[in-house]
Write an enzyme that holds these catalytic residues in place. Structure first.
Site, PDB file in Angstrom:
ATOM      1  CG  ASP A  16     -10.793  73.221   1.525  1.00 40.62           C
ATOM      2  OD1 ASP A  16      -9.559  73.559   1.875  1.00 40.62           O
ATOM      3  OD2 ASP A  16     -11.219  71.952   2.061  1.00 40.62           O
ATOM      4  NE  ARG A  20      -6.531  69.943  -0.706  1.00 43.29           N
ATOM      5  CZ  ARG A  20      -7.796  69.590  -0.604  1.00 43.29           C
ATOM      6  NH1 ARG A  20      -8.518  68.542  -0.970  1.00 43.29           N
ATOM      7  NH2 ARG A  20      -8.450  70.555   0.338  1.00 43.29           N
ATOM      8  CD1 TRP A  21      -5.233  75.204  -8.559  1.00 43.90           C
ATOM      9  CD2 TRP A  21      -4.043  76.756  -8.009  1.00 43.90           C
ATOM     10  NE1 TRP A  21      -5.369  76.091  -9.755  1.00 43.90           N
ATOM     11  CE2 TRP A  21      -4.157  77.030  -9.531  1.00 43.90           C
ATOM     12  CE3 TRP A  21      -2.896  77.482  -7.288  1.00 43.90           C
ATOM     13  CZ2 TRP A  21      -3.725  77.997 -10.146  1.00 43.90           C
ATOM     14  CZ3 TRP A  21      -2.545  78.424  -8.138  1.00 43.90           C
ATOM     15  CH2 TRP A  21      -2.725  78.447  -9.605  1.00 43.90           C
ATOM     16  CG  HIS A  33      -4.002  81.204   0.563  1.00 49.73           C
ATOM     17  ND1 HIS A  33      -4.873  80.194   0.794  1.00 49.73           N
ATOM     18  CD2 HIS A  33      -2.856  80.956   1.514  1.00 49.73           C
ATOM     19  CE1 HIS A  33      -4.540  79.336   1.721  1.00 49.73           C
ATOM     20  NE2 HIS A  33      -3.356  79.693   2.085  1.00 49.73           N
ATOM     21  CB  SER A  61     -11.374  79.119  10.507  1.00 48.29           C
ATOM     22  OG  SER A  61     -10.176  78.514  10.809  1.00 48.29           O
ATOM     23  CG  ASN A  64      -7.552  78.979   8.626  1.00 48.33           C
ATOM     24  OD1 ASN A  64      -8.651  79.826   8.057  1.00 48.33           O
ATOM     25  ND2 ASN A  64      -7.421  77.555   8.746  1.00 48.33           N
ATOM     26  CD1 TRP A  65      -6.725  82.456  14.604  1.00 47.45           C
ATOM     27  CD2 TRP A  65      -5.015  83.826  14.163  1.00 47.45           C
ATOM     28  NE1 TRP A  65      -7.130  83.849  14.470  1.00 47.45           N
ATOM     29  CE2 TRP A  65      -6.202  84.591  14.049  1.00 47.45           C
ATOM     30  CE3 TRP A  65      -4.029  84.568  13.716  1.00 47.45           C
ATOM     31  CZ2 TRP A  65      -6.275  85.889  13.912  1.00 47.45           C
ATOM     32  CZ3 TRP A  65      -4.058  86.008  13.169  1.00 47.45           C
ATOM     33  CH2 TRP A  65      -5.270  86.700  13.222  1.00 47.45           C
ATOM     34  NE  ARG A  67      -4.530  76.981   7.102  1.00 49.45           N
ATOM     35  CZ  ARG A  67      -5.136  76.386   5.945  1.00 49.45           C
ATOM     36  NH1 ARG A  67      -4.335  76.811   4.940  1.00 49.45           N
ATOM     37  NH2 ARG A  67      -5.991  75.606   6.062  1.00 49.45           N
ATOM     38  NE  ARG A 182     -14.260  71.895   2.922  1.00 53.63           N
ATOM     39  CZ  ARG A 182     -13.901  71.893   4.292  1.00 53.63           C
ATOM     40  NH1 ARG A 182     -14.824  71.568   5.099  1.00 53.63           N
ATOM     41  NH2 ARG A 182     -12.647  71.871   4.491  1.00 53.63           N
ATOM     42  CB  SER A 190     -14.337  73.241   8.434  1.00 54.54           C
ATOM     43  OG  SER A 190     -13.959  72.114   8.022  1.00 54.54           O
TER      44      SER A 190
HETATM   45  C1  FPP Z   1      -8.319  76.782   2.383  1.00 51.97           C
HETATM   46  O1  FPP Z   1      -7.456  76.276   1.559  1.00 51.97           O
HETATM   47  C2  FPP Z   1      -8.184  78.393   2.331  1.00 51.97           C
HETATM   48  C3  FPP Z   1      -8.106  79.406   3.222  1.00 51.97           C
HETATM   49  C4  FPP Z   1      -7.801  78.820   4.466  1.00 51.97           C
HETATM   50  C5  FPP Z   1      -7.766  80.768   2.828  1.00 51.97           C
HETATM   51  C6  FPP Z   1      -8.821  81.327   1.854  1.00 51.97           C
HETATM   52  C7  FPP Z   1      -8.223  82.679   1.634  1.00 51.97           C
HETATM   53  C8  FPP Z   1      -8.497  83.138   0.190  1.00 51.97           C
HETATM   54  C9  FPP Z   1      -9.119  82.616  -0.715  1.00 51.97           C
HETATM   55  C10 FPP Z   1      -7.992  84.671   0.282  1.00 51.97           C
HETATM   56  C11 FPP Z   1      -9.035  85.329   0.554  1.00 51.97           C
HETATM   57  C12 FPP Z   1      -9.095  86.555   0.230  1.00 51.97           C
HETATM   58  C13 FPP Z   1     -10.043  87.461   0.140  1.00 51.97           C
HETATM   59  C14 FPP Z   1      -9.683  88.917  -0.354  1.00 51.97           C
HETATM   60  C15 FPP Z   1     -11.387  87.170   0.479  1.00 51.97           C
HETATM   61  P1  FPP Z   1      -6.504  75.437   2.259  1.00 51.97           P
HETATM   62  O2  FPP Z   1      -5.220  76.281   2.368  1.00 51.97           O
HETATM   63  O3  FPP Z   1      -6.805  74.601   3.308  1.00 51.97           O
HETATM   64  O4  FPP Z   1      -6.281  74.298   1.227  1.00 51.97           O
HETATM   65  P2  FPP Z   1      -5.598  73.027   0.998  1.00 51.97           P
HETATM   66  O5  FPP Z   1      -6.706  72.174   1.981  1.00 51.97           O
HETATM   67  O6  FPP Z   1      -5.214  72.440  -0.342  1.00 51.97           O
HETATM   68  O7  FPP Z   1      -4.443  73.040   1.798  1.00 51.97           O
END
Ligand code: FPP
Length: 234
Positions: A16, A20-21, A33, A61, A64-65, A67, A182, A190
């Site tokens: 997670d 934000r990063w 990502h 998840s 996540n659809w 988004r 986490r 979640s």
């Molecule tokens: C949550 O951070 C992250 C995700 C929903 C996607 C995670 C996917 C990857 C790290 C890429 C996976 C790729 C492979 C090859 C396994 P967020 O987007 O919810 O962050 P935020 O809470 O800061 O908005």
């Protein structure tokens, strides 16, 4: 790490904080990502080097659809490029499995997943389970449906349904999670590994996933080692 380290057999990570990063750097979310996927590869190798048997990461998840399409496409493309470069990306002695409902994915992704799961990687040290279109409730519902089919056919009586039977019908083929990490400061599960986290230790960390390092994993394992797991006993 100190010498009193107890290695968890199965670590789950909710990757997670990618959005934000990216936001902090004025970059599009997908750059977060992308960096997150690189960190995932690095942490998989570190788990292998430590001798962790199972690593399960939450990549996408069932929720996540919701988004934006652009972000979903970005994550799917990262998955494509990871799968296409599997041999280099995954690392030696790492087996890759996918958990979740793969039916809605594009055919090319489904084929790449199958290829990755069937790849002959020789001796397996770490099995990485990538949770993709995964939800803990969906996983339990899927298991219940499989068992209900047998009950409906008459080959199983409802009284004979056991917890082990539910475990055996989950998407994952790992033991339960010992440690769930986490990052990003959020403190929730979640819908990740609901059945498999009944006795997990949780370690929440403030670092955002793209900044997560091998040292952070070591610190989480150290914290886990200090905890006294009683599994409901005394
Ligand atoms: C949550 O951070 C992250 C995700 C929903 C996607 C995670 C996917 C990857 C790290 C890429 C996976 C790729 C492979 C090859 C396994 P967020 O987007 O919810 O962050 P935020 O809470 O800061 O908005």
């Amino acid at each position: 790490m100190t010498d009193k380290i107890i290695l968890p057999e199965h670590i789950g990570i909710i990757m997670d904080g990618n959005g934000r990063w990216a936001k902090k750097r004025g970059l599009p979310r997908n750059m977060g990502h992308k960096k997150g996927a690189e960190v995932f590869e690095k942490i998989s190798r570190h788990c292998r080097d430590l001798g962790i048997k199972y690593l399960t990461v939450y990549a996408f998840s069932t929720e996540n659809w919701k988004r934006p399409k652009e972000e979903i496409d970005g994550i799917m493309n990262l998955m494509r490029s990871y799968l296409k470069n599997m041999q280099k990306a995954a690392g030696d002695h790492i087996a890759v499995r996918f958990i979740g409902d793969r039916t809605p994915f594009d055919e090319d992704i489904k084929a790449l997943i199958e290829e990755a799961e069937n790849a002959d990687i020789g001796e397996v040290i770490t099995t990485v389970q990538i949770a993709l279109n995964y939800g803990g409730r969906d996983e339990i519902t899927h298991a219940v449906k499989e068992i209900a089919k047998k009950a409906a056919e008459g080959s199983l009586s409802p009284e004979d349904i056991t917890e082990d039977m539910i475990s055996a019908n989950l998407y994952s083929a790992s033991p339960e999670a010992d440690l769930i990490i986490r990052p990003s400061g959020e403190e929730r599960l979640s819908n990740f590994l609901l059945w498999e986290s009944a006795y997990s230790e949780f370690v929440f960390m403030d670092v955002l996933w793209p900044d997560f390092t091998e040292k952070d994993l070591d610190a989480a394992i150290e914290e886990y080692s200090k905890r006294n797991r009683r599994f409901g006993g005394v």
